[in-house]
Design an enzyme around this catalytic site. Structure first.
Site, PDB file in Angstrom:
ATOM      1  N   ASP A   6       1.134  -1.483  -0.017  1.00 22.16           N
ATOM      2  CA  ASP A   6      -0.510  -0.150   0.251  1.00 22.16           C
ATOM      3  C   ASP A   6       0.797   0.825  -0.057  1.00 22.16           C
ATOM      4  O   ASP A   6       0.431   2.447   0.519  1.00 22.16           O
ATOM      5  CB  ASP A   6      -1.147   0.549   1.489  1.00 22.16           C
ATOM      6  CG  ASP A   6      -1.847  -1.246   1.369  1.00 22.16           C
ATOM      7  OD1 ASP A   6      -2.676  -1.855  -0.285  1.00 22.16           O
ATOM      8  OD2 ASP A   6      -1.958  -1.167   2.229  1.00 22.16           O
ATOM      9  N   LYS A  65       2.122   1.876  -4.857  1.00 25.95           N
ATOM     10  CA  LYS A  65       2.537   1.650  -6.058  1.00 25.95           C
ATOM     11  C   LYS A  65       1.898   1.589  -7.528  1.00 25.95           C
ATOM     12  O   LYS A  65       2.179   2.600  -8.781  1.00 25.95           O
ATOM     13  CB  LYS A  65       3.115   0.108  -6.783  1.00 25.95           C
ATOM     14  CG  LYS A  65       4.166  -0.470  -5.354  1.00 25.95           C
ATOM     15  CD  LYS A  65       4.232  -1.670  -5.656  1.00 25.95           C
ATOM     16  CE  LYS A  65       3.003  -2.244  -4.503  1.00 25.95           C
ATOM     17  NZ  LYS A  65       2.753  -1.766  -3.034  1.00 25.95           N
ATOM     18  N   ASN A 124      -5.666 -10.457  -4.023  1.00 26.48           N
ATOM     19  CA  ASN A 124      -4.976 -10.230  -3.002  1.00 26.48           C
ATOM     20  C   ASN A 124      -4.316  -8.489  -2.687  1.00 26.48           C
ATOM     21  O   ASN A 124      -4.325  -7.765  -1.785  1.00 26.48           O
ATOM     22  CB  ASN A 124      -3.963  -9.950  -1.752  1.00 26.48           C
ATOM     23  CG  ASN A 124      -2.405 -11.037  -2.419  1.00 26.48           C
ATOM     24  OD1 ASN A 124      -2.416 -10.545  -3.776  1.00 26.48           O
ATOM     25  ND2 ASN A 124      -1.505 -11.340  -1.290  1.00 26.48           N
ATOM     26  N   GLY A 137      -4.492  -4.710  -4.806  1.00 24.07           N
ATOM     27  CA  GLY A 137      -5.172  -3.274  -5.027  1.00 24.07           C
ATOM     28  C   GLY A 137      -5.843  -2.165  -5.569  1.00 24.07           C
ATOM     29  O   GLY A 137      -4.411  -1.584  -4.513  1.00 24.07           O
ATOM     30  N   HIS A 138      -5.687  -1.525  -6.813  1.00 26.53           N
ATOM     31  CA  HIS A 138      -4.876  -0.674  -6.921  1.00 26.53           C
ATOM     32  C   HIS A 138      -6.555   0.575  -7.648  1.00 26.53           C
ATOM     33  O   HIS A 138      -6.913  -0.016  -8.933  1.00 26.53           O
ATOM     34  CB  HIS A 138      -3.998  -0.186  -7.371  1.00 26.53           C
ATOM     35  CG  HIS A 138      -3.448  -0.436  -8.553  1.00 26.53           C
ATOM     36  ND1 HIS A 138      -2.269  -1.385  -8.788  1.00 26.53           N
ATOM     37  CD2 HIS A 138      -3.780  -0.643  -9.822  1.00 26.53           C
ATOM     38  CE1 HIS A 138      -1.937  -1.883 -10.069  1.00 26.53           C
ATOM     39  NE2 HIS A 138      -2.713  -1.503 -10.785  1.00 26.53           N
ATOM     40  N   GLN A 183       1.566  -6.234  -3.124  1.00 24.77           N
ATOM     41  CA  GLN A 183       2.467  -5.895  -1.678  1.00 24.77           C
ATOM     42  C   GLN A 183       3.742  -5.223  -1.988  1.00 24.77           C
ATOM     43  O   GLN A 183       4.236  -4.594  -2.143  1.00 24.77           O
ATOM     44  CB  GLN A 183       2.452  -7.395  -1.194  1.00 24.77           C
ATOM     45  CG  GLN A 183       1.283  -7.916  -1.498  1.00 24.77           C
ATOM     46  CD  GLN A 183       0.690  -8.752  -1.997  1.00 24.77           C
ATOM     47  OE1 GLN A 183       1.696  -9.947  -3.041  1.00 24.77           O
ATOM     48  NE2 GLN A 183      -0.720  -8.601  -2.680  1.00 24.77           N
ATOM     49  N   ALA A 196      -7.560  -1.123  -0.211  1.00 23.90           N
ATOM     50  CA  ALA A 196      -8.114  -1.477  -1.677  1.00 23.90           C
ATOM     51  C   ALA A 196      -9.088  -3.226  -1.032  1.00 23.90           C
ATOM     52  O   ALA A 196      -9.822  -2.759  -2.305  1.00 23.90           O
ATOM     53  CB  ALA A 196      -7.150  -0.950  -2.446  1.00 23.90           C
TER      54      ALA A 196
HETATM   55  P1  IMP Z   1      -2.809 -12.911   1.903  1.00 21.38           P
HETATM   56  O1  IMP Z   1      -1.599 -12.156   0.644  1.00 21.38           O
HETATM   57  O2  IMP Z   1      -4.220 -12.449   1.568  1.00 21.38           O
HETATM   58  O3  IMP Z   1      -2.650 -14.039   2.277  1.00 21.38           O
HETATM   59  O4  IMP Z   1      -2.844 -11.965   3.067  1.00 21.38           O
HETATM   60  C1  IMP Z   1      -0.958 -12.114   3.711  1.00 21.38           C
HETATM   61  C2  IMP Z   1      -1.207 -10.626   5.017  1.00 21.38           C
HETATM   62  O5  IMP Z   1      -0.322  -9.573   3.476  1.00 21.38           O
HETATM   63  C3  IMP Z   1      -2.319  -9.646   5.778  1.00 21.38           C
HETATM   64  O6  IMP Z   1      -1.533  -9.010   6.135  1.00 21.38           O
HETATM   65  C4  IMP Z   1      -2.779  -9.425   4.506  1.00 21.38           C
HETATM   66  O7  IMP Z   1      -2.844  -7.813   4.663  1.00 21.38           O
HETATM   67  C5  IMP Z   1      -1.440  -8.820   3.855  1.00 21.38           C
HETATM   68  N1  IMP Z   1      -1.216  -8.358   1.709  1.00 21.38           N
HETATM   69  C6  IMP Z   1      -1.797  -8.865   1.134  1.00 21.38           C
HETATM   70  N2  IMP Z   1      -1.867  -8.257  -0.285  1.00 21.38           N
HETATM   71  C7  IMP Z   1      -1.697  -6.551   0.271  1.00 21.38           C
HETATM   72  C8  IMP Z   1      -1.756  -5.997  -0.034  1.00 21.38           C
HETATM   73  O8  IMP Z   1      -2.018  -5.394  -1.871  1.00 21.38           O
HETATM   74  N3  IMP Z   1      -0.989  -4.664   0.618  1.00 21.38           N
HETATM   75  C9  IMP Z   1      -1.417  -4.743   2.028  1.00 21.38           C
HETATM   76  N4  IMP Z   1      -1.228  -5.768   2.328  1.00 21.38           N
HETATM   77  C10 IMP Z   1      -1.938  -6.693   1.797  1.00 21.38           C
END
Ligand code: IMP
Length: 429
Positions: A13, A16, A38, A40-41, A224, A299
């Site tokens: 977040d 990017k 997972n 999102g933008h 991420q 997001a």
């Molecule tokens: P997962 O990727 O859904 O398995 O989540 C694992 C961890 O990564 C959790 O703490 C999520 O909140 C975090 N996470 C996954 N994708 C993002 C992202 O795009 N931005 C911020 N945190 C993320």
């Protein structure tokens, strides 16, 4: 040759999406190399907000976009995004949007397992996005995953689903006390996705190599952030893929020599969603102000992000792990109007100053941030387009980030709009 990797240096977040959107203008190809929906933008199409989770925002500028082999793809979500883009006049034909044959497919049982496991963990939960990301990568590693090339071959797909479903249902029902799923429903639903997506299949490594031979500029878009990396992040409070720059090679089928630059995205303060240690976290009214002014909500899940001061122990860790050639500072405008600013320069651990992120979560939870304090600025900087025009206190803050990380700042984002950007040096030149 000019091929750039963009990665997040913190916990995701970092903004990017906007920077990819900005730099995509100079690229011919945009590739995502890991993660799935997972991420999102927010894209803005004809004044309308649209949150993309899979399709790179370069699609809006007519660039060729690739979903790399390192990704995990939920076909339902992808088709929904493609339909929304098509409705808005954006070309997502197989000419423009391509999917690696080797990308792994998120199945309904992955999502069910992700959610049921989190529920079972109670207050020990990771705080995943619930999109099935971890269980899908888990099947990839145990060699039971279903790849895009398997999805689009009806016989192989049926065979693979039938081979795995008994075990998944057993685990769902008997261990997680959750609902089970009928394999025939999956096969029916996914055969429709297969028909729709099959024309987009590509051997991504061959495609990248052809692009490089033609001197195309490639933008590798990470999702991420560095500290959510499965190896180098705050394990187990991480995602299930490698988010660091080196994985652009693995996740898109290119060799390291083909990468010419790495841009590290740094939010001017720190945020994190989900659980896990966060030494510079703010629990006071300043944290709330940053959260509100920065509109810090996830997001993908809409969750409120935890906020804290800029942490250069994390940044130096990200520098070691990604070797960035430049930084982009985002959301700098959010810090205006605070009485003072702090930068975490070190951690104090068991009476000593340390300069690294401990692997042990217990140790990291004990680390106390050591801060330098700076005067803030009261001016609105969102209209500024030249570095020279920034207030002196803003420049001092930026200069200190460069000193503490030894990485030059190339771009500064002072607002969400594409034009709200100060370019010091274009990473693509
Ligand atoms: P997962 O990727 O859904 O398995 O989540 C694992 C961890 O990564 C959790 O703490 C999520 O909140 C975090 N996470 C996954 N994708 C993002 C992202 O795009 N931005 C911020 N945190 C993320």
């Amino acid at each position: 040759m000019s091929n750039i990797v963009i990665i997040g240096t913190q916990w995701g977040d970092e903004g990017k999406g906007k920077i990819v959107d900005h730099l995509a203008e100079f690229a011919d190809i945009v590739v995502r190399f890991q993660g799935g929906n997972n991420a999102g933008h927010t894209m803005v199409i004809k004044g309308k907000q649209f949150i993309s989770h899979l399709v790179p925002s370069g699609i809006l500028q007519g660039k060729k976009c690739y979903l790399g082999n390192g990704m995990v793809i939920d076909p339902d979500v992808l088709i929904e995004e493609m339909d929304e883009l098509t409705k808005n006049g954006i070309d997502v034909s197989p000419e423009k949007l391509k999917i690696s044959e080797k990308a792994h497919i998120i199945m309904p049982y992955h999502k069910m397992l992700d959610k049921a496991r989190e529920e079972m963990k109670g207050d020990k939960k990771i705080g995943t996005t619930g999109r099935g990301i971890g269980p899908c990568y888990e099947d990839k590693a145990t060699r039971r995953g279903i790849r895009f090339v398997d999805l689009i071959d009806p016989n192989v797909f049926k065979e693979k689903v039938n081979a795995i479903i008994e075990e998944k249902n057993f685990y769902l029902k008997d261990f997680l006390k959750s609902e089970t799923i009928n394999p025939m429903h999956i096969i029916d639903e996914y055969s429709n996705y297969a028909k729709r997506l099959a024309p987009h299949a590509v051997n991504i490594s061959v495609a990248m190599s052809q692009g490089i031979k033609k001197n195309n500029k490639i933008l590798f878009e990470g999702a991420q952030g560095t500290h959510l990396d499965i190896d180098h992040g705050t394990y187990p409070y991480v995602t299930s893929s490698n988010t660091v720059a080196g994985n652009a090679c693995n996740g898109a089928g290119v060799g390291p020599k083909d990468i010419t630059g790495v841009v590290g995205i740094v939010k001017a303060y720190t945020t994190r969603v989900g659980a896990g240690p966060f030494p510079a976290e703010l629990f006071d009214e300043i944290g709330d102000r940053i959260q509100e002014k920065g509109a810090e909500f996830g997001a993908t899940t809409g969750r409120r992000r935890r906020c804290g001061w800029l942490d250069t122990v994390l940044l130096r860790n990200a520098v070691r792990l990604n070797s960035p050639t430049g930084f982009v500072i985002t959301k700098l405008d959010v810090l205006g109007g605070l009485e003072f600013l702090k930068i975490c320069t070190h951690y104090e651990f068991q009476g000593k100053q340390i300069d690294e992120v401990p692997a042990s979560l217990k140790a990291l939870a004990e680390c106390k941030p050591v801060y330098e304090t700076f005067p803030s600025w009261s001016e609105d900087i969102s209209h500024i387009r030249k570095y020279e025009d920034l207030p002196q206190n803003t420049k001092n803050y930026l200069k200190r980030i460069e000193e503490l990380t030894d990485v030059p700042i190339q771009l500064i984002s002072v607002g969400p709009g594409r034009e709200e950007t100060i370019v010091i040096e274009n990473p693509f030149q």
